[in-house]
Design an enzyme around this catalytic site. Sequence first.
Site, PDB file in Angstrom:
ATOM      1  N   ARG A 229       0.860  -1.187   0.000  1.00 34.15           N
ATOM      2  CA  ARG A 229       0.000   0.000   0.000  1.00 34.15           C
ATOM      3  C   ARG A 229       0.894   1.234   0.000  1.00 34.15           C
ATOM      4  NH1 ARG A 229      -3.763  -2.375  -1.555  1.00 34.15           N
ATOM      5  NH2 ARG A 229      -5.766  -2.763  -0.545  1.00 34.15           N
ATOM      6  N   HIS A 277      -1.297   0.927  -9.643  1.00 34.92           N
ATOM      7  CA  HIS A 277      -2.042   0.030  -8.736  1.00 34.92           C
ATOM      8  C   HIS A 277      -2.771  -1.078  -9.514  1.00 34.92           C
ATOM      9  CE1 HIS A 277      -3.889  -0.160  -4.447  1.00 34.92           C
ATOM     10  NE2 HIS A 277      -3.862  -1.356  -4.996  1.00 34.92           N
TER      11      HIS A 277
END
Length: 314
Positions: A229, A277
């Site tokens: 993350r 992502h």
Amino acid sequence: MTILFAAPEFDADAWRRRIAAVAGGRAIAVEGSDAYDPAAIRYALVWQPPAGLLAALPNLEAIFNLGAGVDRLMADTTLPDVPIVRVVDPNLTGRMTEWVTLQVLTHQRSALAFLARQKAHEWVEEASPAASAVRVGIMGLGELGRDAVEVLVRLGFQVAGWSRSARTVPGIETHSGAAGLDAFLARTDILVVLLPLTDETRGILNAGLFAKLARDGALGGPVLINAGRGGLQVEADILAALDAGVLKAASLDVFGTEPLPATSPLWERDDVVITPHVAAISDPSALCRGIVAQIEAHERGEELKHVVDRALGY
Ligand SMILES: NC(=O)c1ccc[n+]([C@@H]2O[C@H](COP(=O)([O-])OP(=O)(O)OC[C@H]3O[C@@H](n4cnc5c(N)ncnc54)[C@H](OP(=O)(O)O)[C@@H]3O)[C@@H](O)[C@H]2O)c1
């Protein structure tokens, strides 16, 4: 009994069709489009639902997060006390292992340097170190980390792993907790990060940690690869470490702000690989099949799998 779909960023019609295809006639309501009775909702399939929405469902039995990481969901302080199930899916795991392997090989085989030379029409016969000469350290030995280990070990890398609790993983050296971190970093040339974002891990990828990575490796400097993350990393520290040669290069799939702002200096760098992502974007139909299979098992009285530990935050 109704299944609620609440993922404002996703294509609601496509997801309604996918869920309906496997839901065995169960009613489906889409948050934001359909009128529904909150008391009828038993299961919620969510990705970043509006804060407070789930607390307003009195008969909710389980929340299915449409991703492996639950950090954004857990940020809703009103979440009801029902099991939160995260995605663990072979398709997602395989996609992540592809991305991790691609990035590790990119740095081990000097792909960034060869691309730059290609642009300059330069023929330079320079050998890259063999996998067996490169030490990969994987932070996070969960579903994703353990799968990446298998492939990297097969390719011949010297692999070690680091986790919160002590773990035994065949074929690799393991370290755990704060006490095991420094030794793990000191033997690592390529750091692969597959950690969840929690209170304990936020900002862990910072200047202090980069300075502890091995400096005597075959690549000429340590490399950071993060697909966990964005909140794990301090981006200003990554830039400073690259400038100072504390890091040789980085591959980043996740960022503190997503989409990564066009003004970010990370875009400009030849020593940084950026992906938006997408490391483990997975087959939505496979996710729906897995979730409905869990609902069916739950209705037969079986325990839900892959339930998040709320105290740990992952
Ligand atoms: N970029 C993408 O497309 C993408 C896609 C999917 C997932 N992800 C990210 O990948 C993360 C990992 O997924 P997963 O399914 O492998 O999770 P997981 O199965 O829950 O594994 C998490 C691992 O991290 C370790 N860990 C957690 N907190 C730690 C701490 N404070 N110190 C040291 N180790 C710690 C755990 O240690 P223990 O073994 O001791 O529990 C475990 O080994 C997700 O949370 C998500 O953020 C990214």
